[in-house]
Write an enzyme that holds these catalytic residues in place. Structure first.
Site, PDB file in Angstrom:
ATOM      1  CE  LYS A 146       8.128  10.302   7.712  1.00 25.46           C
ATOM      2  NZ  LYS A 146       9.283   9.767   8.452  1.00 25.46           N
ATOM      3  CB  SER A 196       7.231   8.124   4.452  1.00 31.11           C
ATOM      4  OG  SER A 196       5.998   7.601   3.991  1.00 31.11           O
ATOM      5  CB  ALA A 208       3.950  19.106   4.656  1.00 33.24           C
ATOM      6  CE1 TYR A 246       4.565  10.187   8.860  1.00 30.08           C
ATOM      7  CE2 TYR A 246       4.033   9.676   6.576  1.00 30.08           C
ATOM      8  CZ  TYR A 246       4.719   9.389   7.740  1.00 30.08           C
ATOM      9  OH  TYR A 246       5.565   8.314   7.770  1.00 30.08           O
TER      10      TYR A 246
END
Length: 357
Positions: free
Chosen positions: A202, A185, A200, A198
């Site tokens: 990814k 992402s 961190a 989230y």
């Protein structure tokens, strides 16, 4: 040494920009030629074996359909057996030569070994491994009063990708000069409010595969697919629910998604993997923000502060705040999404009960 670093700090950034400006036309031409060559020499997927984790909905489901159109043999892995059966029928109608479904929890290493071994025992090979497993969330960090759930997100993301790609499937992929495809992402490098944990996870995911690419050299191809804001995350209802400090993640693949950007992204992922692309980006114009982040971070921060909601706006989650669940029930994950009631099947759970497909 300090003097040298000080001089380089002033000289290297502008010099690099000037060199990039002059080299950009040549690099664009070379990249275009490489893209054309790889397109005309794209890997045929007829009768190739593809394992897709997180295949029960969302991006994983659409990727399965794209491989099916190319005549691949599919192994669909997720926890929900009933959803996999429906998707397998759809994939067969779209052209898949054969479809195997495996109900498994990919967080558990023994389950990963099981579905890889079942694939090898039945097909005798693995050509592509597609990892679409992820967890999502949205909350302001200062809202959180219970941080015990944080390791469950970060550690599990790293663990499941390590055991799927390196410890379990990698030896078989080496034998076929196969490929690993991972769904990442833009939040892995683009800072956005309410996405701290989230982002961190990814970032760890991308760095894991970047390093793995160097380790496997050219024996196994690795395609990292990076998406921006698409339907499956923003408009189709990932949820987090709270009961005191306990919570459950609604995974980004849990919601059935079809049409629009998700289809387009899945199509780009499969086409890029067959070409052997190192990266697939949707949409690609997000890359300009990376340039700003490196050379003009203040401009990027000022821009985001102007266009993105501030903390004073409506909060979208009460995760870990200890407030009664009635305050947060039915709130959409992202602003602009229609309010929905939470299905009764998604009851609050403790962090120890969290699972992923």
């Amino acid at each position: 040494m300090d003097l040298l670093n000080s001089v380089l700090n002033w000289v290297v950034p502008p010099a690099s920009l000037v060199m990039m400006a002059f080299a950009w036309p040549a690099l664009t031409f070379i990249t275009g030629c490489e893209w054309l060559y790889n397109t005309f020499n794209s890997e045929p997927m007829e009768d190739k074996v593809v394992i897709i984790t997180g295949a029960s909905s969302g991006i994983g489901e659409q990727i399965a359909y794209e491989y099916a159109k190319r005549g691949a043999k599919l192994v669909l892995v997720a926890r929900r057996d009933n959803r996999l059966r429906l998707i397998s029928e759809n994939a067969r109608h779209m052209g898949a030569k054969h479809v195997m479904i495996v109900a498994a929890d990919v967080v558990k290493e023994e389950e990963c070994r099981r579905f890889v071994n079942e694939t090898i025992n039945f097909y005798g090979r693995v050509d592509h491994l597609v990892n679409t497993v992820s967890l999502g969330h949205t909350f302001y960090f200062e809202e959180v009063t219970d941080t015990t759930v944080f390791p469950h997100l970060l550690v599990r993301i790293a663990k499941l990708n390590a055991q799927n790609s390196k410890n379990v499937a990698l030896p078989h992929l080496r034998q076929t000069n196969g490929k690993i495809i991972v769904n990442a992402s833009v939040e892995s490098w683009l800072p956005l409010p309410r996405m701290s944990l989230y982002a961190a996870a990814k970032a760890a995911l991308v760095n894991f595969y970047e390093t793995l690419r160097l380790e496997v050299d050219h024996e196994v191809g690795i395609t990292i697919a990076t998406h921006g804001w698409i339907g499956s995350e923003l408009t189709r209802g990932k949820f987090m629910v709270e009961e005191g400090a306990e919570m459950q993640w609604k995974e980004e693949r849990e919601v059935h998604v079809t049409g629009g950007p998700v289809d387009d992204f899945a199509r780009l992922i499969v086409a890029g993997a067959c070409r052997g692309d190192a990266y697939v980006k949707y949409p690609s114009w997000y890359d300009i923000f990376l340039l700003y982040r490196v050379f003009a971070p203040k401009v990027l921060n000022w821009t985001f502060r102007l266009i993105l909601p501030t903390h004073g706006g409506r909060r979208t989650s009460l995760v870990g705040t200890g407030r009664p669940i009635s305050e947060g029930y039915g709130r959409p994950l992202f602003e602009g999404s229609p309010p929905r009631k939470l299905p009764s099947t998604f009851a609050p759970q403790s962090p120890q009960q969290l699972k992923m497909e």
